[in-house]
Design an enzyme around this catalytic site. Sequence first.
Site, mmCIF file in Angstrom:
data_model
loop_
_atom_site.group_PDB
_atom_site.id
_atom_site.type_symbol
_atom_site.label_atom_id
_atom_site.label_comp_id
_atom_site.label_asym_id
_atom_site.label_seq_id
_atom_site.Cartn_x
_atom_site.Cartn_y
_atom_site.Cartn_z
ATOM 1 N N GLU A 147 0.854 -1.184 0.000
ATOM 2 C CA GLU A 147 0.000 0.000 0.000
ATOM 3 C C GLU A 147 0.893 1.237 0.000
ATOM 4 O OE1 GLU A 147 -2.857 0.386 3.178
ATOM 5 O OE2 GLU A 147 -3.757 2.127 2.239
ATOM 6 N N MET A 207 0.531 -2.786 8.700
ATOM 7 C CA MET A 207 -0.182 -2.898 7.426
ATOM 8 C C MET A 207 -1.115 -4.099 7.449
ATOM 9 S SD MET A 207 -0.742 -1.768 4.428
ATOM 10 C CE MET A 207 -1.947 -2.578 3.387
ATOM 11 N N GLU A 208 -2.331 -3.856 6.952
ATOM 12 C CA GLU A 208 -3.432 -4.811 7.103
ATOM 13 C C GLU A 208 -3.525 -5.866 6.007
ATOM 14 O OE1 GLU A 208 -3.804 -1.475 6.337
ATOM 15 O OE2 GLU A 208 -5.464 -1.185 4.944
ATOM 16 N N ASN A 209 -2.424 -6.260 5.368
ATOM 17 C CA ASN A 209 -2.473 -7.282 4.317
ATOM 18 C C ASN A 209 -3.380 -8.438 4.741
ATOM 19 O OD1 ASN A 209 -0.084 -5.876 3.209
ATOM 20 N ND2 ASN A 209 0.916 -6.825 4.969
ATOM 21 N N GLU A 249 -5.444 -2.809 12.633
ATOM 22 C CA GLU A 249 -5.156 -3.652 11.461
ATOM 23 C C GLU A 249 -6.151 -4.803 11.379
ATOM 24 O OE1 GLU A 249 -3.267 -2.111 9.594
ATOM 25 O OE2 GLU A 249 -2.322 -0.831 11.087
HETATM 26 N N1 BAL Z 1 -3.232 1.025 5.576
HETATM 27 C C1 BAL Z 1 -1.988 1.529 6.016
HETATM 28 C C2 BAL Z 1 -1.720 1.283 7.460
HETATM 29 C C3 BAL Z 1 -2.940 1.453 8.239
HETATM 30 O O1 BAL Z 1 -3.564 2.506 8.239
HETATM 31 O O2 BAL Z 1 -3.394 0.524 8.851
HETATM 32 ZN ZN ZN Z 2 -5.419 1.874 8.678
#
Ligand code: BAL
Ligand code: ZN
Length: 880
Positions: free
Chosen positions: A120, A262-264, A297
């Site tokens: 992201e 990061m929410e992968n 997350e």
């Molecule tokens: N999506 C980027 C990190 C977060 O906001 O969780």
């Molecule tokens: Zn987020």
Amino acid sequence: PQTIYRKDYAPPAYLVETVEMGFDLDPDLTRVATRLTLSRNPESDGKSVVLYGDGVQLVQLRMNGRELTRRGYALGNGVLEIFNAPEQVTLEIETAIHPALNTSLMGLYVSNGNFFTQCEAEGFRKITFFPDRPDVMAKYKVMLRADKKKYPVLLSNGNLIEQGDLGDGRHYALWEDPFKKPSYLFALVAGSLVCQEETCTLKSGREVLLQVWVEEGNLDKTQHAMDSLKHSIRWDEERYGLELDLDRFMIVAVGDFNMGAMENKGLNIFNTKYVLANPRIATDADYAGIESVVAHEYFHNWTGNRVTCRDWFQLSLKEGLTVFRDQEFSADMIGTDSGRAVKRIEDVRVLRQAQFPEDAGPMAHPVRPDSYVEINNFYTVTVYEKGAEVVRMYQTLLGRDGFRKGMDLYFERHDGHAVTCDDFRLAMADANGRDLSQFELWYSQAGTPRVKVETAYDAGQEAFEITLSQSCAPTPGQAEKKPFHIPVAVGLLDSQGLDMPLFLDGSGSAEAFTTAVLELTESSQTFRFKHVKEKPVPSVLRNFSAPVHLDIDYTEAELAFLMAHDSDAFNRWEAGQRLAMRRMLALVKTVREGGQADAGAAGPLHDAFRATLTDSRLDPAFQEFALTLPSETVLAEQLDVVDPHAIHAVRQAMRRSLAQALRGEWQIAYQANRTPGEYSPDAESAGKRGLKNLALAYLVELDDDAAHRLAQTQYDNANNMTDRIGALAALANSSAPGREQALARFYEDFEQEALVVDKWFSLQAMSRKTDVAAVRELMRHPAFTLKNPNRARSLIFSFCNGNPSQFHAADGSGYEFWAEQVIALNAINPQVAARLARTLDRWRKYEPALQQKMKAALQKVAATRSLSKDVLEVVTKSLA
Ligand code: BAL
Ligand code: ZN
């Protein structure tokens, strides 16, 4: 560089159905084979397949089984376009990349010998050519191959299908994610890692596997993250009826990471800062940070992953909503009313400290921006924290049940899709039969609205009128603003300090309540309360019901009264802040006119603070917040011309005077809030430690032997990091004889703990004793490196953003230092560099002599060759 506009959005010409990837992992040269099945998008009339690639070498490209020659496609400026493609397309793409050379920490990179990804917003295109945009959602199957000894653990999204040996010292793992996802949620991890794992039974009875992966030697620091994950899973089931949809959920900690986490999908990758904790290395704030980031997350799994963003302008759709959800979760985890209020105060402090300045500066943008040059620059406090305030306002307007109905409808309509902020707003409106069209302005207009309050009491009529008027200053590209739809929560206090029953004229409700949510939708509106038996003291914008500046004329006596009695704890805190702010602003003016910062005649403030400090019914966590003066940044925001030295002098003088005047009370509070015995990070104990350490900090302002001894003893006897760092920070700001020795000992004791070494740098960077020369000296320390974002932040950012009186040195040396570091970071990691570049964006607000020097520093950066578009966008907008 090119500006991207929201108005230019067009659906993709092709959609991807399946993605199969094969990685041959090698730090120097990794080969990636990707097979995509695509089909034409009925919602587009485009005929070209458009793929993006950034810094990847294209080795081979085949379409429907045949190799494509350069005549069949065009490649330039990071775009690969295949013209006149058939209806159904299978693409086979082979790329080569160099993870060990990747210092941007976007795409595939190496950290301490292990592989990690960050995709992201647009990192996937650094791995392969792909329609790397969030409205392209596909199912992924990923084969990882790597040396078995060096990379025994191979992880990707979803479920592990198969693993085995390849016979040549290498092994493989095949992963399949059953859910469609955008490419920004792709992740892989490969390396030498260990995990703590537990199973968890969901409400439906299904059992899931939870894992927290860390480097060897860190398994004694994973329990809190694991507990936080389990609590998050439970909370989302209970509050929103949302269940974990995978059989396995993994968190992996990495020391080199641009963001917090990061929410992968199914494979969250975290900055170690938001995973690792034990009492020896982590403070109460670290424990709370881990709990909220793990939750954040995890919550993205529904708000972000299952329902994602159509385009990056909609980023707040997932971020504002998910921040709101993690804020509510953290408040619920504390569980008490006063704990909830303290959490609310904490969140509003962040908003005022960081977002209000952003909204008033050259980088101001709406929660849903209209344009960007580099999307990474829009992961901002506006998109996140103001976005969360916007979501909170739905709940304030619709009630908790109404908000839940809106959430249910949002998922019913949009699960599995990439949607917009308007879709969210419409779900809220439709589920509740409300017209929320005016509310859209919160997404499209930048700037912090100002709400002015005027009141009139008519004793004969027993009527109390509140007139609310709103305005909003121009922001870049938006000269005129329309009125916002603002919920203003109001209570009325009688002369005893008790809430009066409220009868709002025209509300149609005969029922008495004690807080009314007034809906301000016009430029000015008058609201009338009936049966008001005596002249009340109004408590306005309770619980900070909207992200606005509130202009309201209170006397000092009224503020002290509210501080003592308001049933709304947020406004009790707010009254104290207003009282202190008023006094401090007057003193800043005095200093600017050549007078002394000495805080004499602060009697009412001392009395009010004394009353708060000695009120044993109050929660220590609340006391700590109430007794902390508004920060230098928050003070600066109130001034047209900022003189950081005057502000610092006044705040310091005020702290000393409060230390002196309440010395005995601080000493009592210090003793009363000790937390002997085994450390626990629970909110109650943390609150006590917070107040105790605040008392210590005030006492050390006196800089006498007794205070030095107190700090030294606390340092020597501490059994947890909160107390240790609290004592060290106090010593570092003092002239205590043990100062240097304590700093040296701390380093020796924690040399092996990177996160604690960060604290050591940070604490010194923010000490009032640390000037630019001392920071340069610290940069020469063997443990310092610009390459690790946490380390760079701990020293450089802490100094530039957290030590205003030294950073704004009159000779401009702080700004020269800043420019050097932005330029150095730009060559390593543009994202981190651009964050640092933001430090000077409010330069026009400073006094003329400083302004000139700041401008010169900005110009120096702007004139640098090979500037990333990240940094270029920030400095160009700052200078515009
Ligand atoms: N999506 C980027 C990190 C977060 O906001 O969780
Ligand atoms: Zn987020």
